[in-house]
Motif scaffolding. Structure first.
Motif, PDB file in Angstrom:
ATOM      1  N   ASN A  64      50.026  45.291  53.911  1.00  0.00           N
ATOM      2  CA  ASN A  64      49.628  44.427  55.302  1.00  0.00           C
ATOM      3  C   ASN A  64      48.390  43.543  55.287  1.00  0.00           C
ATOM      4  N   GLN A  65      48.012  43.307  54.137  1.00  0.00           N
ATOM      5  CA  GLN A  65      46.904  42.525  53.999  1.00  0.00           C
ATOM      6  C   GLN A  65      45.528  43.017  54.648  1.00  0.00           C
ATOM      7  N   GLU A  66      45.200  44.027  54.651  1.00  0.00           N
ATOM      8  CA  GLU A  66      44.156  44.671  55.414  1.00  0.00           C
ATOM      9  C   GLU A  66      42.837  45.101  54.461  1.00  0.00           C
ATOM     10  N   ILE A  67      43.245  45.041  53.286  1.00  0.00           N
ATOM     11  CA  ILE A  67      41.989  45.373  52.370  1.00  0.00           C
ATOM     12  C   ILE A  67      41.068  44.444  52.130  1.00  0.00           C
ATOM     13  N   HIS A  68      39.624  44.736  52.342  1.00  0.00           N
ATOM     14  CA  HIS A  68      38.841  43.664  52.021  1.00  0.00           C
ATOM     15  C   HIS A  68      38.313  43.782  50.525  1.00  0.00           C
ATOM     16  N   PHE A  69      37.473  43.079  49.984  1.00  0.00           N
ATOM     17  CA  PHE A  69      37.100  42.955  48.635  1.00  0.00           C
ATOM     18  C   PHE A  69      35.660  42.464  48.579  1.00  0.00           C
ATOM     19  N   SER A  70      34.900  43.430  47.657  1.00  0.00           N
ATOM     20  CA  SER A  70      33.543  42.829  47.506  1.00  0.00           C
ATOM     21  C   SER A  70      33.000  43.367  46.029  1.00  0.00           C
ATOM     22  N   ARG A  94      36.651  50.702  28.166  1.00  0.00           N
ATOM     23  CA  ARG A  94      37.146  49.651  27.390  1.00  0.00           C
ATOM     24  C   ARG A  94      37.456  48.401  28.035  1.00  0.00           C
ATOM     25  N   ARG A  95      37.133  48.621  29.655  1.00  0.00           N
ATOM     26  CA  ARG A  95      37.757  47.418  30.632  1.00  0.00           C
ATOM     27  C   ARG A  95      37.258  46.137  30.216  1.00  0.00           C
ATOM     28  N   MET A  96      36.123  45.816  29.456  1.00  0.00           N
ATOM     29  CA  MET A  96      35.483  44.604  29.078  1.00  0.00           C
ATOM     30  C   MET A  96      36.724  43.796  27.931  1.00  0.00           C
ATOM     31  N   ARG A  97      37.253  44.698  27.182  1.00  0.00           N
ATOM     32  CA  ARG A  97      37.991  44.344  26.273  1.00  0.00           C
ATOM     33  C   ARG A  97      39.595  44.262  26.472  1.00  0.00           C
ATOM     34  N   LEU A  98      39.746  44.911  27.692  1.00  0.00           N
ATOM     35  CA  LEU A  98      41.241  44.910  28.052  1.00  0.00           C
ATOM     36  C   LEU A  98      41.769  43.628  28.661  1.00  0.00           C
ATOM     37  N   ALA A  99      40.896  42.881  29.102  1.00  0.00           N
ATOM     38  CA  ALA A  99      41.415  41.728  29.651  1.00  0.00           C
ATOM     39  C   ALA A  99      40.078  40.579  29.562  1.00  0.00           C
ATOM     40  N   PRO A 100      40.694  39.256  29.016  1.00  0.00           N
ATOM     41  CA  PRO A 100      39.597  38.216  29.043  1.00  0.00           C
ATOM     42  C   PRO A 100      38.898  37.934  30.273  1.00  0.00           C
ATOM     43  N   PRO A 101      37.820  37.457  30.493  1.00  0.00           N
ATOM     44  CA  PRO A 101      36.944  37.088  31.797  1.00  0.00           C
ATOM     45  C   PRO A 101      37.986  36.364  32.611  1.00  0.00           C
ATOM     46  N   PHE A 102      38.028  36.788  33.818  1.00  0.00           N
ATOM     47  CA  PHE A 102      39.022  36.261  34.890  1.00  0.00           C
ATOM     48  C   PHE A 102      38.516  36.020  36.092  1.00  0.00           C
ATOM     49  N   CYS A 103      38.441  35.150  36.821  1.00  0.00           N
ATOM     50  CA  CYS A 103      38.129  35.093  38.107  1.00  0.00           C
ATOM     51  C   CYS A 103      39.140  34.715  39.080  1.00  0.00           C
ATOM     52  N   ALA A 104      39.426  35.715  39.983  1.00  0.00           N
ATOM     53  CA  ALA A 104      40.505  35.475  40.947  1.00  0.00           C
ATOM     54  C   ALA A 104      40.260  34.474  41.982  1.00  0.00           C
ATOM     55  N   ILE A 105      40.849  33.473  42.080  1.00  0.00           N
ATOM     56  CA  ILE A 105      40.744  32.500  43.261  1.00  0.00           C
ATOM     57  C   ILE A 105      41.606  32.684  44.238  1.00  0.00           C
ATOM     58  N   PRO A 106      41.294  33.069  45.150  1.00  0.00           N
ATOM     59  CA  PRO A 106      42.152  33.459  46.507  1.00  0.00           C
ATOM     60  C   PRO A 106      42.346  32.495  47.313  1.00  0.00           C
ATOM     61  N   THR A 107      43.445  32.463  47.980  1.00  0.00           N
ATOM     62  CA  THR A 107      44.125  31.801  48.742  1.00  0.00           C
ATOM     63  C   THR A 107      43.009  31.647  49.953  1.00  0.00           C
ATOM     64  N   PRO A 108      43.151  30.500  50.917  1.00  0.00           N
ATOM     65  CA  PRO A 108      42.251  30.412  52.210  1.00  0.00           C
ATOM     66  C   PRO A 108      42.671  31.508  52.992  1.00  0.00           C
ATOM     67  N   ASP A 109      43.731  32.059  53.172  1.00  0.00           N
ATOM     68  CA  ASP A 109      43.769  33.493  53.847  1.00  0.00           C
ATOM     69  C   ASP A 109      43.108  34.724  53.318  1.00  0.00           C
ATOM     70  N   GLN A 110      43.271  34.956  51.902  1.00  0.00           N
ATOM     71  CA  GLN A 110      42.652  35.856  51.275  1.00  0.00           C
ATOM     72  C   GLN A 110      41.308  35.679  51.229  1.00  0.00           C
ATOM     73  N   ALA A 111      40.568  34.558  51.226  1.00  0.00           N
ATOM     74  CA  ALA A 111      39.217  34.166  50.845  1.00  0.00           C
ATOM     75  C   ALA A 111      38.389  34.891  52.155  1.00  0.00           C
ATOM     76  N   VAL A 112      38.960  34.963  53.313  1.00  0.00           N
ATOM     77  CA  VAL A 112      38.220  35.638  54.385  1.00  0.00           C
ATOM     78  C   VAL A 112      38.144  36.965  54.365  1.00  0.00           C
ATOM     79  N   ARG A 113      38.839  37.811  53.208  1.00  0.00           N
ATOM     80  CA  ARG A 113      38.710  39.136  53.095  1.00  0.00           C
ATOM     81  C   ARG A 113      37.797  39.499  51.962  1.00  0.00           C
ATOM     82  N   PHE A 114      37.164  38.487  51.489  1.00  0.00           N
ATOM     83  CA  PHE A 114      36.078  38.734  50.501  1.00  0.00           C
ATOM     84  C   PHE A 114      34.819  38.679  50.973  1.00  0.00           C
ATOM     85  N   LEU A 115      34.185  40.046  50.772  1.00  0.00           N
ATOM     86  CA  LEU A 115      32.799  39.981  51.373  1.00  0.00           C
ATOM     87  C   LEU A 115      31.675  39.815  50.395  1.00  0.00           C
ATOM     88  N   SER A 116      30.848  39.049  50.872  1.00  0.00           N
ATOM     89  CA  SER A 116      29.589  38.673  49.917  1.00  0.00           C
ATOM     90  C   SER A 116      28.356  38.971  50.586  1.00  0.00           C
TER      91      SER A 116
END
Length: 130
Positions: free
Chosen positions: A28-34, A108-130
């Motif tokens: 339901n696209q209800e989760i926010h992220f921070s 081991r989380r830092m070794r499990l995946a290379p540095p990665f920054c998720a670029i949210p879509t405009p619809d998703q971006a409003v759910r990122f709290l800074s």
């Protein structure tokens, strides 16, 4: 705040991939992220009386309670589409075992995946709290 929020290490590639995984599989696209490093997260945790934020820990605010580690991950599954929601069977495993597995991955989380920054879509971006 009564909205569900995932708190994650913003500098961790594995954590960012996890955020992307949730974004792509939510019901339901209800989760926010921070990011745990954000001013929002610091203020939120301070209001809850949490002294020090552990960057190696995944936190999930379900709207009423702050959960961490494997419990947080299992609570997020309630918000995902089938078949990912079937992971809820993890509740059958005792917490000390679940958290033990969680700790192995967290170390081991830092070794499990290379540095990665998720670029949210405009619809998703409003759910990122800074």
């Amino acid at each position: 705040m009564d909205k569900p929020i995932i708190f994650y290490d913003g500098d961790c590639g594995f954590c960012n991939k996890t955020v992307q995984f949730v974004l792509n599989r939510e019901k339901n696209q209800e989760i926010h992220f921070s990011a745990l490093q954000s001013d929002f997260a610091k203020s939120f945790f301070k209001k809850l009386g949490v002294g020090e934020i552990d960057l190696s820990t995944f936190y999930f605010w379900d709207g009423k309670k702050l959960n961490n580690r494997s419990t947080a991950a299992l609570k997020v599954l309630n918000h995902l589409k089938f078949p990912y929601s079937l992971g809820k069977t993890g509740w059958l495993c005792p917490r000390f075992i679940r958290d033990g597995i969680y700790s192995l991955i967290a170390k081991r989380r830092m070794r499990l995946a290379p540095p990665f920054c998720a670029i949210p879509t405009p619809d998703q971006a409003v759910r990122f709290l800074s």
